[in-house]
Design a protein around this motif. Sequence first.
Motif, PDB file in Angstrom:
ATOM      1  N   GLY A 175       0.806  -1.202   0.000  1.00 28.82           N
ATOM      2  CA  GLY A 175       0.000   0.000   0.000  1.00 28.82           C
ATOM      3  C   GLY A 175       0.845   1.260   0.000  1.00 28.82           C
ATOM      4  N   PHE A 176       2.126   1.133  -0.263  1.00 26.81           N
ATOM      5  CA  PHE A 176       3.070   2.245  -0.304  1.00 26.81           C
ATOM      6  C   PHE A 176       2.946   3.140   0.932  1.00 26.81           C
ATOM      7  CE2 PHE A 176       4.454   1.057  -4.306  1.00 26.81           C
ATOM      8  CZ  PHE A 176       3.375   0.841  -5.132  1.00 26.81           C
ATOM      9  N   GLY A 177       4.048   3.363   1.581  1.00 28.56           N
ATOM     10  CA  GLY A 177       4.070   4.282   2.696  1.00 28.56           C
ATOM     11  C   GLY A 177       3.726   3.663   4.028  1.00 28.56           C
ATOM     12  N   LEU A 178       3.333   2.415   4.059  1.00 32.31           N
ATOM     13  CA  LEU A 178       2.964   1.797   5.324  1.00 32.31           C
ATOM     14  C   LEU A 178       4.147   1.102   5.984  1.00 32.31           C
ATOM     15  CD1 LEU A 178      -0.508   0.306   4.382  1.00 32.31           C
ATOM     16  CD2 LEU A 178       0.004   2.458   5.524  1.00 32.31           C
ATOM     17  N   GLY A 179       5.244   0.967   5.312  1.00 27.56           N
ATOM     18  CA  GLY A 179       6.394   0.285   5.883  1.00 27.56           C
ATOM     19  C   GLY A 179       7.594   1.201   5.984  1.00 27.56           C
ATOM     20  N   ARG A 180       8.697   0.618   6.447  1.00 31.66           N
ATOM     21  CA  ARG A 180       9.973   1.330   6.509  1.00 31.66           C
ATOM     22  C   ARG A 180      11.021   0.448   5.883  1.00 31.66           C
ATOM     23  NH1 ARG A 180      11.231   3.057  12.406  1.00 31.66           N
ATOM     24  NH2 ARG A 180      13.214   3.566  11.463  1.00 31.66           N
ATOM     25  N   CYS A 181      12.040   1.080   5.335  1.00 33.26           N
ATOM     26  CA  CYS A 181      13.138   0.352   4.722  1.00 33.26           C
ATOM     27  C   CYS A 181      13.986  -0.274   5.828  1.00 33.26           C
ATOM     28  CB  CYS A 181      13.988   1.298   3.875  1.00 33.26           C
ATOM     29  SG  CYS A 181      15.433   0.508   3.149  1.00 33.26           S
ATOM     30  N   GLY A 182      14.207  -1.567   5.737  1.00 25.92           N
ATOM     31  CA  GLY A 182      15.024  -2.252   6.727  1.00 25.92           C
ATOM     32  C   GLY A 182      16.498  -1.961   6.574  1.00 25.92           C
ATOM     33  N   ARG A 183      16.898  -1.387   5.475  1.00 26.30           N
ATOM     34  CA  ARG A 183      18.305  -1.078   5.248  1.00 26.30           C
ATOM     35  C   ARG A 183      18.688   0.295   5.785  1.00 26.30           C
ATOM     36  NH1 ARG A 183      21.739  -2.269  -0.089  1.00 26.30           N
ATOM     37  NH2 ARG A 183      23.634  -1.232   0.558  1.00 26.30           N
ATOM     38  N   CYS A 184      17.887   1.314   5.463  1.00 21.15           N
ATOM     39  CA  CYS A 184      18.248   2.674   5.877  1.00 21.15           C
ATOM     40  C   CYS A 184      17.263   3.274   6.873  1.00 21.15           C
ATOM     41  CB  CYS A 184      18.397   3.594   4.674  1.00 21.15           C
ATOM     42  SG  CYS A 184      16.848   3.875   3.790  1.00 21.15           S
ATOM     43  N   GLY A 185      16.116   2.644   7.086  1.00 19.89           N
ATOM     44  CA  GLY A 185      15.138   3.148   8.039  1.00 19.89           C
ATOM     45  C   GLY A 185      14.169   4.161   7.475  1.00 19.89           C
ATOM     46  N   CYS A 186      14.264   4.463   6.185  1.00 26.73           N
ATOM     47  CA  CYS A 186      13.380   5.461   5.572  1.00 26.73           C
ATOM     48  C   CYS A 186      11.930   5.008   5.638  1.00 26.73           C
ATOM     49  CB  CYS A 186      13.729   5.658   4.100  1.00 26.73           C
ATOM     50  SG  CYS A 186      15.241   6.561   3.835  1.00 26.73           S
ATOM     51  N   SER A 187      11.057   5.966   5.833  1.00 27.71           N
ATOM     52  CA  SER A 187       9.632   5.689   5.753  1.00 27.71           C
ATOM     53  C   SER A 187       9.282   5.465   4.290  1.00 27.71           C
ATOM     54  CB  SER A 187       8.852   6.885   6.284  1.00 27.71           C
ATOM     55  OG  SER A 187       7.507   6.793   5.886  1.00 27.71           O
ATOM     56  N   GLY A 188       8.324   4.592   4.051  1.00 29.57           N
ATOM     57  CA  GLY A 188       7.856   4.373   2.695  1.00 29.57           C
ATOM     58  C   GLY A 188       7.215   5.614   2.095  1.00 29.57           C
ATOM     59  N   LEU A 189       6.871   6.579   2.945  1.00 24.18           N
ATOM     60  CA  LEU A 189       6.295   7.830   2.446  1.00 24.18           C
ATOM     61  C   LEU A 189       7.283   8.581   1.567  1.00 24.18           C
ATOM     62  CD1 LEU A 189       4.434   9.010   5.652  1.00 24.18           C
ATOM     63  CD2 LEU A 189       3.444   8.022   3.574  1.00 24.18           C
ATOM     64  N   LYS A 190       8.581   8.320   1.754  1.00 19.86           N
ATOM     65  CA  LYS A 190       9.616   8.973   0.953  1.00 19.86           C
ATOM     66  C   LYS A 190       9.426   8.674  -0.539  1.00 19.86           C
ATOM     67  CE  LYS A 190      14.033   9.734   2.100  1.00 19.86           C
ATOM     68  NZ  LYS A 190      15.409   9.476   2.471  1.00 19.86           N
ATOM     69  N   LEU A 191       8.830   7.528  -0.833  1.00 20.90           N
ATOM     70  CA  LEU A 191       8.597   7.144  -2.225  1.00 20.90           C
ATOM     71  C   LEU A 191       7.713   8.155  -2.955  1.00 20.90           C
ATOM     72  CD1 LEU A 191       7.817   3.364  -1.611  1.00 20.90           C
ATOM     73  CD2 LEU A 191       9.946   4.293  -2.512  1.00 20.90           C
TER      74      LEU A 191
END
Length: 168
Positions: free
Chosen positions: A134-150
């Motif tokens: 659903g885009f934006g509901l997760g975080r990147c496990g590598r850098c910690g970025c919120s999916g909202l950054k997409l």
Amino acid sequence: MRVLNTSAVPPGGVFRYIDPETGQRFEHPYFQQVRTMATAHRTANNLPIAVNWEQAFESNVCDSTPTCECEPDEPADRITFRQIANATRAAAEWARNGFRVTSQAMLEQRYDICRGNDAKNITRCSWWGGDGAGFGLGRCGRCGCSGLKLYSPTERCPAGKWPENGSI
């Protein structure tokens, strides 16, 4: 644990990974080659590649390569001061640009890059907390970025996976 420098050959000449399920050992002077071999082995043997596999892989390399320089990995669920500062900067930049969002095509392409693509040898970023669904509901496990950054056309991938100009 996290490998400090994946682009330098460690003392002793090789990075080492030992698959926890099969005991198969992989060694190579280049970190990416060990990851590629380990991923191919797990895929060929129908072994799961979990969402947190990147972190488990690096920790295994650190344990299996005593000469490799490693450091403790930050807990993925802990928000750091750096992440708060980055989020504040990103929100201000987004406001300055009129709250524009990326096109649907760019959003999907960015997500595909983060999700990984074996055909293009792009390493998956290990989304967690919704697996990016659903885009934006997760975080990147590598850098910690919120999916909202997409969604933000002014944002960049800190791991350098998105093109510099923000377009794909």
